[in-house]
Enzyme design. Structure first.
Site, PDB file in Angstrom:
ATOM      1  N   ARG A 139     -18.187  83.158  -6.286  1.00 57.19           N
ATOM      2  CA  ARG A 139     -17.753  84.157  -7.258  1.00 57.19           C
ATOM      3  C   ARG A 139     -16.238  84.259  -7.132  1.00 57.19           C
ATOM      4  O   ARG A 139     -15.670  83.988  -6.080  1.00 57.19           O
ATOM      5  CB  ARG A 139     -18.384  85.521  -6.976  1.00 57.19           C
ATOM      6  CG  ARG A 139     -19.913  85.524  -7.005  1.00 57.19           C
ATOM      7  CD  ARG A 139     -20.456  86.892  -6.619  1.00 57.19           C
ATOM      8  NE  ARG A 139     -21.915  86.935  -6.669  1.00 57.19           N
ATOM      9  CZ  ARG A 139     -22.728  86.674  -5.652  1.00 57.19           C
ATOM     10  NH1 ARG A 139     -22.199  86.360  -4.471  1.00 57.19           N
ATOM     11  NH2 ARG A 139     -24.035  86.740  -5.789  1.00 57.19           N
ATOM     12  N   LYS A 164     -22.093  89.915  -2.025  1.00 56.66           N
ATOM     13  CA  LYS A 164     -22.732  90.908  -2.881  1.00 56.66           C
ATOM     14  C   LYS A 164     -23.943  91.540  -2.201  1.00 56.66           C
ATOM     15  O   LYS A 164     -24.226  92.712  -2.378  1.00 56.66           O
ATOM     16  CB  LYS A 164     -23.154  90.233  -4.198  1.00 56.66           C
ATOM     17  CG  LYS A 164     -23.452  91.188  -5.323  1.00 56.66           C
ATOM     18  CD  LYS A 164     -23.657  90.415  -6.614  1.00 56.66           C
ATOM     19  CE  LYS A 164     -23.945  91.344  -7.770  1.00 56.66           C
ATOM     20  NZ  LYS A 164     -24.175  90.594  -9.030  1.00 56.66           N
ATOM     21  N   HIS A 270     -16.959  82.630 -13.879  1.00 52.42           N
ATOM     22  CA  HIS A 270     -18.329  82.550 -13.380  1.00 52.42           C
ATOM     23  C   HIS A 270     -19.055  81.307 -13.905  1.00 52.42           C
ATOM     24  O   HIS A 270     -20.041  80.874 -13.309  1.00 52.42           O
ATOM     25  CB  HIS A 270     -19.095  83.818 -13.770  1.00 52.42           C
ATOM     26  CG  HIS A 270     -20.095  84.241 -12.745  1.00 52.42           C
ATOM     27  ND1 HIS A 270     -19.747  84.659 -11.481  1.00 52.42           N
ATOM     28  CD2 HIS A 270     -21.461  84.298 -12.787  1.00 52.42           C
ATOM     29  CE1 HIS A 270     -20.838  84.982 -10.799  1.00 52.42           C
ATOM     30  NE2 HIS A 270     -21.872  84.750 -11.554  1.00 52.42           N
ATOM     31  N   ARG A 273     -19.412  78.678 -11.271  1.00 54.60           N
ATOM     32  CA  ARG A 273     -20.494  78.922 -10.308  1.00 54.60           C
ATOM     33  C   ARG A 273     -21.824  78.483 -10.921  1.00 54.60           C
ATOM     34  O   ARG A 273     -22.650  77.861 -10.244  1.00 54.60           O
ATOM     35  CB  ARG A 273     -20.520  80.405  -9.938  1.00 54.60           C
ATOM     36  CG  ARG A 273     -21.633  80.826  -8.984  1.00 54.60           C
ATOM     37  CD  ARG A 273     -21.392  82.275  -8.565  1.00 54.60           C
ATOM     38  NE  ARG A 273     -22.584  82.968  -8.110  1.00 54.60           N
ATOM     39  CZ  ARG A 273     -23.021  82.981  -6.848  1.00 54.60           C
ATOM     40  NH1 ARG A 273     -22.360  82.308  -5.923  1.00 54.60           N
ATOM     41  NH2 ARG A 273     -24.098  83.666  -6.518  1.00 54.60           N
ATOM     42  N   HIS A 296     -28.343  84.154  -3.248  1.00 47.48           N
ATOM     43  CA  HIS A 296     -29.302  84.968  -3.990  1.00 47.48           C
ATOM     44  C   HIS A 296     -30.398  85.465  -3.048  1.00 47.48           C
ATOM     45  O   HIS A 296     -30.950  84.681  -2.273  1.00 47.48           O
ATOM     46  CB  HIS A 296     -29.962  84.150  -5.110  1.00 47.48           C
ATOM     47  CG  HIS A 296     -29.032  83.841  -6.239  1.00 47.48           C
ATOM     48  ND1 HIS A 296     -29.269  82.821  -7.147  1.00 47.48           N
ATOM     49  CD2 HIS A 296     -27.863  84.415  -6.622  1.00 47.48           C
ATOM     50  CE1 HIS A 296     -28.295  82.787  -8.035  1.00 47.48           C
ATOM     51  NE2 HIS A 296     -27.439  83.743  -7.737  1.00 47.48           N
ATOM     52  N   TYR A 305     -31.430  78.524 -13.478  1.00 50.31           N
ATOM     53  CA  TYR A 305     -30.703  77.266 -13.647  1.00 50.31           C
ATOM     54  C   TYR A 305     -31.624  76.076 -13.879  1.00 50.31           C
ATOM     55  O   TYR A 305     -31.158  74.995 -14.237  1.00 50.31           O
ATOM     56  CB  TYR A 305     -29.825  77.002 -12.417  1.00 50.31           C
ATOM     57  CG  TYR A 305     -28.791  78.075 -12.200  1.00 50.31           C
ATOM     58  CD1 TYR A 305     -27.750  78.263 -13.105  1.00 50.31           C
ATOM     59  CD2 TYR A 305     -28.861  78.925 -11.101  1.00 50.31           C
ATOM     60  CE1 TYR A 305     -26.809  79.266 -12.926  1.00 50.31           C
ATOM     61  CE2 TYR A 305     -27.926  79.925 -10.911  1.00 50.31           C
ATOM     62  CZ  TYR A 305     -26.901  80.084 -11.825  1.00 50.31           C
ATOM     63  OH  TYR A 305     -25.974  81.078 -11.642  1.00 50.31           O
TER      64      TYR A 305
END
Length: 322
Positions: A139, A164, A270, A273, A296, A305
């Site tokens: 990020r 995050k 982004h 990424r 994640h 994805y």
């Protein structure tokens, strides 16, 4: 003895946020949402309000403000912080309000040739940052918060801290940029030495680290990899120091590069990424590996994805091609 005047609510909120060591960005965001909440209810004190007023405000944001779901959730987090941590009032079961709709959008992904086309129109530090976003799946905030100690040339990896999900993770450091990155760090070190010579050279450290290592803020290993071009005053402590580059400076450089490249897609930082994750899957890496590299918590987030593996249109062959 004259009693001291009552403290303003927002000053108390700010103090509690800082005691809990929240980021400056979170502090500004929470204060803004609390101001908007009070303004919506005509300045009524939050102690005299509760769940119905919170629900009314959140509904207003969705129905009249047309805010995104993430924005509405941010407002809810700010108000729950106000009641639970500042006013020490329990607020439970806030669910009966109009929910902002989450748009079901697939992420924009660039082809490898499109990535290179954009890169050709970037130079210097901005190019190096974008290369890390694509080459390491970072990020933008993660790239700009990298410290010298987070780069491991021997192991060809980056350590991403305070992510995050508040968990550290490891991601690859591309061989392609290592020579450039080492040269960049040499230049950064010279600037740091100059700052030290002028009586500056400190860098922001989270409160716990600053307390544990009182002299670490001037140490080379704690310096930002992408420091700002100028010294500035810390809005919280008032200390003059060199922060990292602003996100807007990278975003502006990228916008110009995309325009010059004539890539006909909506590209943001982004996007690189997203492209990192997609290209890894196309190269045969399994979804769990990509999940870990992206940081994640839930593999469902990474599953978005996999749409590229269907080759478009759910792998259906168009009748026009028969």
């Amino acid at each position: 003895m004259t009693p001291s005047p009552p403290r303003k609510l927002l000053d108390v909120v700010r103090e509690v946020i800082r005691l809990k060591h929240y980021s400056y960005r979170t502090e500004q965001s929470y204060l803004d949402w609390i101001r908007r909440y009070l303004r919506y209810h005509n300045g009524k004190h939050p102690r005299d309000m509760g769940k119905p007023e919170i629900q009314a405000f959140l509904t207003h944001l969705a129905v009249e403000g047309h805010v995104a779901a993430s924005t509405q959730n941010q407002a809810l987090s700010a108000l729950l912080f106000l009641y639970r941590n500042v006013l020490e009032i329990k607020i439970e079961g806030i669910s009966e309000f109009a929910r902002a709709k989450r748009p079901k959008r697939l992420p924009t992904v660039l082809t490898k040739s499109e990535v290179q086309a954009v890169m050709q129109h970037l130079t210097g530090v901005e190019r190096l940052v974008i290369q890390l976003l694509y080459g390491s799946g970072l990020r933008l905030s993660e790239a700009l918060n990298l410290r010298v100690k987070d780069v491991d040339f021997a192991q060809n990896q980056l350590i991403i801290r305070d992510t995050k999900g508040n968990e550290d993770r490891v991601t690859p450091l591309p061989n392609t940029i290592q020579v450039t990155l080492k040269g960049h760090l040499e230049a950064v070190r010279r600037v740091h030495q100059q700052d030290l010579g002028r009586g500056y050279g400190s860098v922001y450290l989270p409160y716990a680290l600053a307390k544990k290592y009182p002299n670490a803020d001037r140490s080379w290993i704690w310096q930002y990899i992408f420091p700002s071009y100028a010294l500035s005053q810390d809005p919280r402590s008032g200390v003059t120091r060199r922060h990292h580059l602003s996100e807007s400076s990278i975003q502006k450089a990228l916008k110009k590069a995309v325009q010059r490249s004539e890539v006909s897609k909506r590209v943001s930082c982004h996007t690189f990424r997203h492209s990192f994750a997609t290209h890894l899957l196309q190269n045969g890496y399994d979804i769990r590996t990509v999940q870990e590299l992206l940081g994640h918590k839930d593999v469902k987030t990474t599953m978005i994805y996999t749409h590229v593996l269907n080759r478009g249109g759910y792998a259906v062959r168009s009748p026009l091609d028969d």
